[in-house]
Design an enzyme around this catalytic site. Structure first.
Site, PDB file in Angstrom:
ATOM      1  CD  GLU A 111      -3.057   0.770   2.290  1.00 11.92           C
ATOM      2  OE1 GLU A 111      -3.731  -0.285   2.226  1.00 11.92           O
ATOM      3  OE2 GLU A 111      -3.182   1.619   3.194  1.00 11.92           O
ATOM      4  CD  GLU A 115      -3.796   7.171   6.405  1.00  9.89           C
ATOM      5  OE1 GLU A 115      -4.708   6.356   6.550  1.00  9.89           O
ATOM      6  OE2 GLU A 115      -2.823   7.257   7.185  1.00  9.89           O
TER       7      GLU A 115
END
Length: 299
Positions: A111, A115
């Site tokens: 991943e 964020e």
């Protein structure tokens, strides 16, 4: 682009150079998909909280006390460059998390994360990046941006190739994660990943370690996405093709194995003035045994 005053002499000196340099990264692209959310993405969570423009060029996600929302690309990819324009939640956004990332969605997943951690009104957003490789994470870095990301759209990019991962904001490199696989450092290189985005309730941890909770009276909270570009190797089960160097796989060429001279200067500028957390400096977290990549070259 408006930068902080202490950087302006630097901006004047290299402004033309960075534009010329960055055009090299963009001009060689042969676009895989660009523009229509309805054609390239599907809603994965709470369709009632997702709104897409009639022409498919823009999409919003909504968070309220009932639900957040998310979407994912239809295709999966192994290496390439992803660009997405995002405008974040205005005003009191504490406790909210806007995520834009690539993920293989496997138990030992790879991943690559952006964020955006909301904050109380008047305080800056925190941009947290992270890399999962073979299921291992704990590689967070955090920066404060040099602009208000809720005032207008800005471009957030992931360049992922066989050499390195480069996180970019408006084409300025803010973080690098090199492929040191030959030295025993895990690197995302085998699992195809989809492009995803989500808006969700992260009040248990996102703002001051969970101290500042979401003020639902200020909701619903809306994040906007648009003008994306996916220029990447579509996964059809052939790892060797995506690993190769070719006209189509321009990102794997040697010229993209490190930053240019100008990009290195921008990268150092971000690290000097805007970095607020780096896992490679957190000796307490790792009991004075930092991960191996922390002692290896970043570029």
């Amino acid at each position: 682009m408006t930068l902080i005053n202490r950087s302006k002499p630097f901006v004047l000196l290299v402004g033309f150079s960075i534009i010329s340099s960055l055009l090299l990264w963009v001009s060689q692209a042969s676009v895989v998909s660009s523009g229509d959310f309805n054609k390239d993405f599907f809603v994965t969570w709470s369709p009632t909280h997702v709104n897409t423009s009639n022409d498919g060029r823009s999409r919003t996600l909504k968070l309220d006390q009932e639900s957040g929302a998310s979407f994912s690309s239809i295709q999966t990819f192994l290496f390439g460059q992803i660009d997405m324009k995002i405008k974040l939640i205005r005003g009191s956004s504490q406790g909210t998390v806007v995520a834009y990332y690539m993920s293989s969605d496997q138990p030992n997943r790879d991943e690559i994360d952006f964020e955006f951690l909301g904050n109380v009104n008047g305080q800056p957003y925190i941009l947290q990046t992270n890399v999962y490789a073979e299921g291992l994470d704990n590689r967070e870095e955090r920066i404060h941006l040099w602009f208000d990301p809720a005032k207008d759209f800005h471009t957030y990019s992931i360049l992922w190739n066989i050499h390195q991962i480069v996180f970019m904001v408006d084409q300025i490199p803010i973080r690098l994660y090199r492929n040191h696989g030959e030295k025993g450092v895990a690197y995302p290189r085998l699992q195809p990943m989809s492009v995803q985005a989500s808006l969700w309730n992260g009040e248990s941890w996102a703002t001051r370690g969970g101290h500042d909770k979401i003020d639902w009276s200020k909701g619903p909270f809306v994040a906007s996405f648009g003008d994306y570009k996916i220029d990447a190797c579509i996964w059809i089960g052939n790892t060797s093709f995506c690993n190769g160097e070719s006209t189509e796989n321009w990102w794997n060429k040697n010229e993209f194995s490190s930053l240019t001279r100008v990009q290195k200067r921008w990268f150092k500028w971000v690290r000097k003035y805007h970095l607020i957390y780096d896992y490679c400096q957190d000796y307490g977290r790792f009991n004075n045994k930092l991960p191996k990549e922390c002692s290896l070259p970043k570029y």
